[in-house]
Design an enzyme around this catalytic site. Structure first.
Site, PDB file in Angstrom:
ATOM      1  CB  VAL A 185      -0.932   0.009   1.234  1.00 45.10           C
ATOM      2  CG1 VAL A 185      -1.741   1.306   1.272  1.00 45.10           C
ATOM      3  CG2 VAL A 185      -1.860  -1.198   1.224  1.00 45.10           C
ATOM      4  N   PRO A 186       1.195   1.759  -1.174  1.00 34.65           N
ATOM      5  CG  PRO A 186       1.134   2.449  -3.406  1.00 34.65           C
ATOM      6  CD  PRO A 186       0.513   1.474  -2.433  1.00 34.65           C
ATOM      7  CB  CYS A 187       1.500   5.296   2.678  1.00 35.32           C
ATOM      8  SG  CYS A 187       2.851   4.418   3.456  1.00 35.32           S
ATOM      9  CG  HIS A 188       6.325   5.309  -1.191  1.00 31.37           C
ATOM     10  ND1 HIS A 188       5.768   4.035  -1.078  1.00 31.37           N
ATOM     11  CD2 HIS A 188       6.804   5.405  -2.456  1.00 31.37           C
ATOM     12  CE1 HIS A 188       5.920   3.400  -2.223  1.00 31.37           C
ATOM     13  NE2 HIS A 188       6.544   4.206  -3.081  1.00 31.37           N
ATOM     14  NE  ARG A 189       4.160   4.060  -5.837  1.00 30.19           N
ATOM     15  CZ  ARG A 189       3.827   2.812  -6.099  1.00 30.19           C
ATOM     16  NH1 ARG A 189       2.548   2.477  -6.248  1.00 30.19           N
ATOM     17  NH2 ARG A 189       4.755   1.885  -6.214  1.00 30.19           N
TER      18      ARG A 189
END
Length: 178
Positions: free
Chosen positions: A136-140
């Site tokens: 779950v690419p929260c860094h994006r």
């Protein structure tokens, strides 16, 4: 249900993955040492048992390792188990999971996509609770004005910048001419 976990080495250091029968429940980015990473997983998943991963988890682990090594994959095919995760958070994670490597949204854009304009802070809080960074690419998801914002995994915003550079997000790696 029993939660299993294992550590694995990546280009960013020793990470961990946790799972139950229904899917992956956690990904822990490197905490600087294998011992610190293991301790964080054990705090996040009390009673978790360290052992070899079953085949689907091994495939997910291999894909995460390859992604962190530069072979970008959206990782959307990995089965996740969100049992016990609040519905709002799951909805935020669904939107974050749809962001392709190299692309970004802001907390406000995610809130708008949820039909909750003005909920940017709640989106940020949900992402701060994300148990599955990378998958779950929260860094994006960035702050207003495409500023980095926060990042609760690994070494904080330094890791977030490193992940965005790895994925060639504009403004974090490749020079943008226009």
């Amino acid at each position: 249900m029993t939660t299993g976990f294992c550590l694995f080495d990546t280009a960013l250091g020793t990470c961990a993955i946790a799972w139950r029968a229904a899917g992956i429940v956690g990904v822990q980015l490197s905490e600087g040492s294998p011992e610190a990473t293991r301790a964080r997983v054990e705090r996040c998943f009390p009673g978790a048992v360290e052992h070899s991963p079953p085949t689907p988890v091994q495939q997910a682990l291999d894909a995460i390792r390859e992604h962190l090594g530069g072979a970008l994959d959206d990782l959307r095919w990995i089965d996740l188990d969100f049992e016990g995760v609040p519905e709002f958070d799951c909805n935020v994670y669904e939107i974050a999971r749809a962001i392709d490597p190299g692309d970004t949204l802001t907390y406000g854009e995610v809130a708008a996509a949820l039909g909750k304009p003005g909920a940017a802070q709640a989106v940020g809080q949900a992402l701060g609770r994300n148990p599955l960074p990378i998958v779950v690419p929260c860094h994006r998801v960035l702050a207003a004005g495409n500023k980095v914002g926060g990042f609760s995994a690994g070494s904080g915003t330094l890791t977030k910048r490193e992940l965005l550079a790895l994925e060639h997000a504009p403004g974090f790696d490749d020079p943008v001419l226009f």
